[in-house]
Design a protein around this motif. Structure first.
Motif, PDB file in Angstrom:
ATOM      1  N   ALA A  61       1.021  -1.310   0.037  1.00  0.00           N
ATOM      2  CA  ALA A  61       0.123  -0.176  -0.108  1.00  0.00           C
ATOM      3  C   ALA A  61       0.837   1.253   0.073  1.00  0.00           C
ATOM      4  O   ALA A  61       0.528   2.233  -0.664  1.00  0.00           O
ATOM      5  N   MET A  62       2.085   1.353   0.950  1.00  0.00           N
ATOM      6  CA  MET A  62       2.583   2.593   0.918  1.00  0.00           C
ATOM      7  C   MET A  62       3.313   2.426  -0.427  1.00  0.00           C
ATOM      8  O   MET A  62       3.630   3.906  -0.768  1.00  0.00           O
ATOM      9  N   ALA A  63       3.847   1.378  -1.231  1.00  0.00           N
ATOM     10  CA  ALA A  63       4.504   1.815  -2.464  1.00  0.00           C
ATOM     11  C   ALA A  63       3.723   2.176  -3.589  1.00  0.00           C
ATOM     12  O   ALA A  63       4.254   2.969  -4.277  1.00  0.00           O
ATOM     13  N   LEU A  64       2.484   1.733  -3.406  1.00  0.00           N
ATOM     14  CA  LEU A  64       1.568   2.095  -4.416  1.00  0.00           C
ATOM     15  C   LEU A  64       1.312   3.666  -4.151  1.00  0.00           C
ATOM     16  O   LEU A  64       1.160   4.548  -5.236  1.00  0.00           O
ATOM     17  N   TRP A  65       1.204   4.214  -2.850  1.00  0.00           N
ATOM     18  CA  TRP A  65       1.011   5.669  -2.853  1.00  0.00           C
ATOM     19  C   TRP A  65       2.215   6.269  -3.187  1.00  0.00           C
ATOM     20  O   TRP A  65       1.985   7.366  -3.838  1.00  0.00           O
ATOM     21  N   MET A  66       3.564   5.913  -2.899  1.00  0.00           N
ATOM     22  CA  MET A  66       4.595   6.585  -3.401  1.00  0.00           C
ATOM     23  C   MET A  66       4.590   6.510  -4.767  1.00  0.00           C
ATOM     24  O   MET A  66       5.127   7.760  -5.323  1.00  0.00           O
ATOM     25  N   ARG A  69       2.594   9.314  -5.924  1.00  0.00           N
ATOM     26  CA  ARG A  69       3.008  10.544  -5.641  1.00  0.00           C
ATOM     27  C   ARG A  69       4.323  10.868  -6.477  1.00  0.00           C
ATOM     28  O   ARG A  69       5.004  11.695  -6.267  1.00  0.00           O
ATOM     29  N   LYS A  70       4.400   9.990  -7.520  1.00  0.00           N
ATOM     30  CA  LYS A  70       5.785  10.005  -8.293  1.00  0.00           C
ATOM     31  C   LYS A  70       7.006  10.046  -7.847  1.00  0.00           C
ATOM     32  O   LYS A  70       7.905  10.430  -8.356  1.00  0.00           O
ATOM     33  N   HIS A  71       7.284   9.034  -6.678  1.00  0.00           N
ATOM     34  CA  HIS A  71       8.503   8.636  -6.071  1.00  0.00           C
ATOM     35  C   HIS A  71       9.128   7.758  -7.068  1.00  0.00           C
ATOM     36  O   HIS A  71       8.333   6.939  -7.789  1.00  0.00           O
ATOM     37  N   SER A  72      10.426   7.794  -7.060  1.00  0.00           N
ATOM     38  CA  SER A  72      11.065   6.895  -8.016  1.00  0.00           C
ATOM     39  C   SER A  72      11.312   5.317  -7.475  1.00  0.00           C
ATOM     40  O   SER A  72      10.874   5.543  -6.130  1.00  0.00           O
ATOM     41  N   TRP A  73      11.414   4.491  -8.345  1.00  0.00           N
ATOM     42  CA  TRP A  73      11.626   3.024  -7.741  1.00  0.00           C
ATOM     43  C   TRP A  73      12.652   3.095  -6.675  1.00  0.00           C
ATOM     44  O   TRP A  73      12.386   2.247  -5.672  1.00  0.00           O
ATOM     45  N   GLU A  78      13.980   1.719  -1.038  1.00  0.00           N
ATOM     46  CA  GLU A  78      14.648   2.167   0.307  1.00  0.00           C
ATOM     47  C   GLU A  78      13.555   2.208   1.499  1.00  0.00           C
ATOM     48  O   GLU A  78      13.885   1.648   2.499  1.00  0.00           O
ATOM     49  N   MET A  79      12.547   2.865   1.145  1.00  0.00           N
ATOM     50  CA  MET A  79      11.412   2.861   2.363  1.00  0.00           C
ATOM     51  C   MET A  79      10.868   1.389   2.269  1.00  0.00           C
ATOM     52  O   MET A  79      10.703   1.131   3.540  1.00  0.00           O
ATOM     53  N   SER A  80      10.619   0.664   1.270  1.00  0.00           N
ATOM     54  CA  SER A  80      10.142  -0.863   1.714  1.00  0.00           C
ATOM     55  C   SER A  80      11.456  -1.607   2.418  1.00  0.00           C
ATOM     56  O   SER A  80      10.857  -2.043   3.482  1.00  0.00           O
TER      57      SER A  80
END
Length: 129
Positions: A61-66, A69-73, A78-80
């Protein structure tokens, strides 16, 4: 004619930074609640499997939201990693009977949030704007 917008104030940048952090936390909670219903109880009965499934629910869910919001892979990965690392690291004391499964879950969640903040501060240019 070219127009430029004035630079944002430090307070505005801080508000956006905090807002982004809170958006990720909300996405994680939604993922945990919605995706958590998909797993059979027999899968989550084992502490390690339950912990990894919960981390996966939050991460998806967080990766989908990122990405929305146009964050890079690389930033998403890193956040994952910041979300999985506490669970995996705490498996060792759990396996050594130094902590209970409940303690593992609580500690991993408590550690996860500062790790996410560290990832954001490390890549400040991607979050502080």
């Amino acid at each position: 004619m070219t127009t430029t917008s004035p630079p944002r104030s430090t307070g505005r940048k801080l508000a956006r930074f905090v807002g982004h952090y809170l958006e990720m936390v909300v996405a994680m909670l939604v993922g945990m609640m919605v995706l958590g219903m998909l797993w059979p109880a027999s899968w989550t009965a084992r502490v390690e499997v339950g912990a990894l499934l919960m981390a996966t629910d939050m991460t998806v869910a967080m990766a989908l939201w990122m990405r929305i919001r146009k964050h890079s892979w690389p930033r998403v990965l890193e956040m994952s990693a910041a979300m999985y690392l506490p669970f995996v690291a705490l498996f060792v004391p759990y396996w050594m009977d130094l902590m209970s499964g409940d303690a593992l879950m609580v500690a991993a969640h408590v550690i996860m949030f500062p790790l996410m903040l560290v990832a954001m501060l490390w890549r400040r240019a991607d979050y502080w704007h």
